[in-house]
Write a protein that holds these residues in place. Structure first.
Motif, PDB file in Angstrom:
ATOM      1  N   PRO A   1       0.807  -1.237   0.000  1.00 54.95           N
ATOM      2  CA  PRO A   1       0.000   0.000   0.000  1.00 54.95           C
ATOM      3  C   PRO A   1       0.832   1.275   0.000  1.00 54.95           C
ATOM      4  N   GLN A   2       2.012   1.253   0.665  1.00 61.30           N
ATOM      5  CA  GLN A   2       2.807   2.482   0.731  1.00 61.30           C
ATOM      6  C   GLN A   2       3.349   2.901  -0.625  1.00 61.30           C
ATOM      7  N   TYR A   3       3.428   1.953  -1.578  1.00 63.94           N
ATOM      8  CA  TYR A   3       3.900   2.298  -2.917  1.00 63.94           C
ATOM      9  C   TYR A   3       2.742   2.720  -3.839  1.00 63.94           C
ATOM     10  N   VAL A   4       1.527   2.427  -3.427  1.00 63.68           N
ATOM     11  CA  VAL A   4       0.365   2.805  -4.237  1.00 63.68           C
ATOM     12  C   VAL A   4      -0.094   4.222  -3.905  1.00 63.68           C
ATOM     13  N   LYS A   5       0.064   4.615  -2.665  1.00 63.88           N
ATOM     14  CA  LYS A   5      -0.467   5.903  -2.207  1.00 63.88           C
ATOM     15  C   LYS A   5       0.005   7.092  -3.044  1.00 63.88           C
ATOM     16  N   PRO A   6       1.288   7.169  -3.462  1.00 61.63           N
ATOM     17  CA  PRO A   6       1.706   8.338  -4.263  1.00 61.63           C
ATOM     18  C   PRO A   6       0.997   8.464  -5.611  1.00 61.63           C
ATOM     19  N   PHE A   7       0.335   7.422  -6.085  1.00 59.07           N
ATOM     20  CA  PHE A   7      -0.319   7.474  -7.392  1.00 59.07           C
ATOM     21  C   PHE A   7      -1.769   7.962  -7.303  1.00 59.07           C
ATOM     22  N   VAL A   8      -2.262   8.218  -6.097  1.00 58.21           N
ATOM     23  CA  VAL A   8      -3.650   8.672  -5.952  1.00 58.21           C
ATOM     24  C   VAL A   8      -3.774  10.113  -6.431  1.00 58.21           C
TER      25      VAL A   8
END
Length: 336
Positions: A76-83
């Motif tokens: 999840p920590q790598y997905v958050k910047p793409f929001v």
């Protein structure tokens, strides 16, 4: 157009679907109920499916892999910047889909049923230990309100409570004596439950060659060996031992700029329970290292004289994790 990537934002009832074709054009963007998800994928040609590695993700990953789809579980920590925009299910699913296009983002290996069973056993035991610790602290605090101070330790409290209940001159009221007896019974039950769960873990460890090899490593006992196999599974998913140590949060944080490297304390990412077991094991290794003549013990003693004792402990935990990777990935016994 044929769907190339499907991203799922998981939830208990509604699961947001975001599907794109090879060029990145959005083809599907809608929520589905749990009962509608598998029929939706049965109608698709096998494609790449991405999800955050969260609650329920491993279950859905196994279901989709059985249909022939390629599943990627993303941290999840790598997905958050793409929001983009505000947080909602549709934007979260779009962020997962965007993160899937980045091959450098490491994927989480899908756990088997056996791994999840073993992790559930560890989680339940850890919860019972926490409940027991809270009960001991609460009981000692309540006794202190009546002027009765009991020494630290669960064993000390278990020995003191029957004596306090039999002492008619300590000033305890009848109501509190009844409450204290109930707390004592609850403590006995929790002790028995923890011992039962620990026994089940030790029984499983004795039946598997991987855990038997891990227990040959100094600082790894039955609990740590079982938790390592449950959390890691196939060790070859890590290229080397340092990657496993980084996965467990046992490598330094970095804050570098302008070509100047600055290393801080360990970043503490990953499984905190497993990291805790490794650190506790490293403390026991450090405690007995002074009495051993081998190279590893001399290195550890020398390090503990130059650095803080906690620094040496974490360094030993890091070394233990690297050795554990070598034992599991190469399928060979520990060589002192």
């Amino acid at each position: 157009m044929q769907i190339n990537r499907v991203a799922l934002d998981l939830a208990k009832q509604l699961i947001q679907v975001h599907a794109v074709d090879l060029s990145g054009k959005v083809l599907v963007r809608k929520p589905l109920r749990r009962t509608q998800l598998l029929p939706f994928f049965r109608e698709l040609v096998p494609c790449e499916v991405g999800m955050e590695a969260c609650s329920g993700a491993h279950h859905w990953a196994r279901q989709l892999q059985a249909m022939g789809h390629r599943v990627r579980l993303l941290p999840p920590q790598y997905v958050k910047p793409f929001v983009l925009g505000q947080k909602n299910d549709a934007n979260d699913a779009a962020a997962i889909c965007a993160a899937m296009s980045r091959p450098e983002i490491p994927a989480v290996t899908v756990k088997t049923i056996a791994q999840q069973d073993r992790q559930a056993l560890h989680r339940i035991r850890s919860a019972r230990v926490a409940q027991r610790t809270a009960l001991v602290n609460q009981t000692r605090g309540l006794l202190a309100e009546y002027g009765l101070v009991v020494g630290r330790g669960r064993g000390t409290l278990r020995q003191a409570i029957p004596e306090l209940l039999e002492d008619a001159e300590n000033g305890l009221s009848l109501d509190f004596r009844q409450l204290l007896a109930e707390l004592y019974d609850e403590l006995v039950v929790l002790d028995a439950r923890v011992e039962q769960l620990t026994g089940r873990i030790e029984q499983q460890v004795r039946q598997e060659p991987d855990t038997q090899r891990l227990m040959q490593i100094p600082g790894i006992g039955p609990l740590t060996a079982s938790a390592l196999v449950a959390a890691i599974g196939d060790a070859t998913q890590f290229r080397n031992g340092r990657q496993l140590a980084a996965f467990l949060g046992l490598v330094p944080r970095q804050h570098s700029s302008g070509g100047k490297a600055r290393l801080l304390g360990i970043h503490k990412r990953g499984d905190s329970y497993l990291r805790q077991l490794l650190v506790h094991g490293a403390r026991s290794v450090l405690r007995t290292a002074a009495n051993k003549p081998d190279d590893r013990s001399r290195w550890l003693v020398n390090l503990s004289t130059r650095k803080h004792r906690n620094t040496a402990t974490v360094a030993q935990a890091n070394k233990t994790a690297r050795i554990a990777w070598a034992v599991l990935a190469r399928n060979e016994p520990y060589r002192p």
